[in-house]
Design a protein around this motif. Sequence first.
Motif: not given
Length: 608
Positions: A254-255, A580-585
């Motif tokens: 994902m990252q 937002l993707q990075l925050l979730a990850y």
Amino acid sequence: MCGIVGAVSTRNIVPILIEGLKRLEYRGYDSCGVAVHQDGALRRARSTARVAELDAQVHADKVEGFTGIAHTRWATHGAPVVSNAHPHFSRERIGLVHNGIIENFEELRTELKGKGYEFASQTDTEVIAHLIDSLYDGDLFEAVKQATLRLKGAYAIAVFCRDEPHRVVGARVGSPLVLGVGKDENFLASDAMALAGVTDQIVYLEEGDVIDLQIGKFWVEARHGDEFVRAERPVRTVHAHTGAAELGPYRHFMQKEIFEQPRAIGDTLQGVEAITPAQFGEGAGKIFNDIDSVLILACGTSFYAGSVAKYWLESIAKIPTSVEIASEYRYRDSVPNPRTLVVTISQSGETADTIAALKHARSLGMEQTLTICNVATSAMVRECKLAYITRAGVEIGVASTKAFTTQLAGLFLLTLALAKVRGHLGVEQEAEHIKAMRHLPVALQSVLALEPQIMAWAEDFAKKQNALFLGRGRHYPIALEGALKLKEISYIHAEAYPAGELKHGPLALVDAAMPVVTVAPNDSLVDKLKSNMQEVRARGGELYVFADADTKITSEPGVHVIRMPEHYGALSPILHVVPLQLLAYHTACARGTDVDKPRNLAKSVTVE
């Protein structure tokens, strides 16, 4: 979702089956298994652990053979326990793996019990194995054909028989299945990626096909009513991207995929020098001229991409647009319009609910169809008249990232093409939009540079059990996507609302323990958004704001601000979703969850 691999060869195919399952792990699963023809009998190994543990098990038990099938299962009927794992056997004679759902399995189960068959699992799949065994009279191909006439629902199956040691039979309705052609060996798989490194000669089976694999030969019969007719299917050269399955310097896929977005967007928009309907396929110009509305069908993250596109299509192209959750659309009464462009959105192009919704729309007389899809050889592309293929590359992480942003890029291009055809896109506007699209990869790199600041926020979020996400206008679907990402991989309950709806109920949830994530671009609604933020602060809520630099939103006690590098106008949703993707990850990493394979979820949802 579930994965199938099967093979007939002159060599031990267990390593090939296991490697195929490893390549399908990204789809999501909770059990796995392999079965082979060995020493005149069927042998199998099954596990509720990862494929690596299954690999160790087959080595320890010396499971090997020239003919076999393998499977990764995402549980539908019955819990993820060994007795429900595939392959399923019938009387130690028939072995079978299955993707999909059999809708009339209870009726068939009762019938087969009456014939003396005993059931060892809770699955609908075991019914198919016993049904084929009950019809078997020395010819597996004929037994499978007759069995498919009794099945209702969706399925892709691979079957082999103790009494025919060099034969595997496959069939598909509603679920994907491909043939891989080798030298003195043939393969079946639910995804060509499973056969990467084994063969690049692929045959895509069509709806209702039944295929017979033997050493050095195969043939296909297509179903027409209750009859089967010999059919020719073209062999295509397909190069699966095996390198995409390597992590490199990243902790998780994902990252890696989040950081691949500048490249993916650049590839998706490569060669766009001017806006033209031809970018969507032959005949697009006439279709675009003839339509007067757009209907978008999609599921999950793709539905949120379509929701953003609705704002673009209506504001830029001035065309009425509706967005429907595909799994709901075909089960309600709707008003069809033959002049509607039906747009489907899917990463895999195999999403069962979306394909079914597309077919339903066509059955209502809406024949003008287009798909935004990441897989050029998928069922969705074959079903639609027009297509725009995104170039995200293989996405391994279950939680979609680069597939979503490339879908947005394709949808924005569609918006401009429709706007141009309808006379709402001038030469200067077209040039400005193309310039902005070309700059997207650079702008995304600047957003990704915010990762260290976001990691600090993630440490706070990891301690929370709930979160609210707020957005307005075309950024409301981005708030929805941010909430979905957080709940998917961190298991924190998260909801998203249009910020103006706070006072109509959700404000009751706000207190000091509730983080409120706010998407704050500098657009026409920013002053309204600031008022909504004050409503949160007045109730003691903690704000986490992703704000464009010129919004004049500043950090203070209870208000945490990360500044976006630049305001990006209509394309702002593509930039604002990345943090937002990075925050979730990073929240998921801090909580120690399985980021790439979150519990209960699958990558490619090929069942209804």
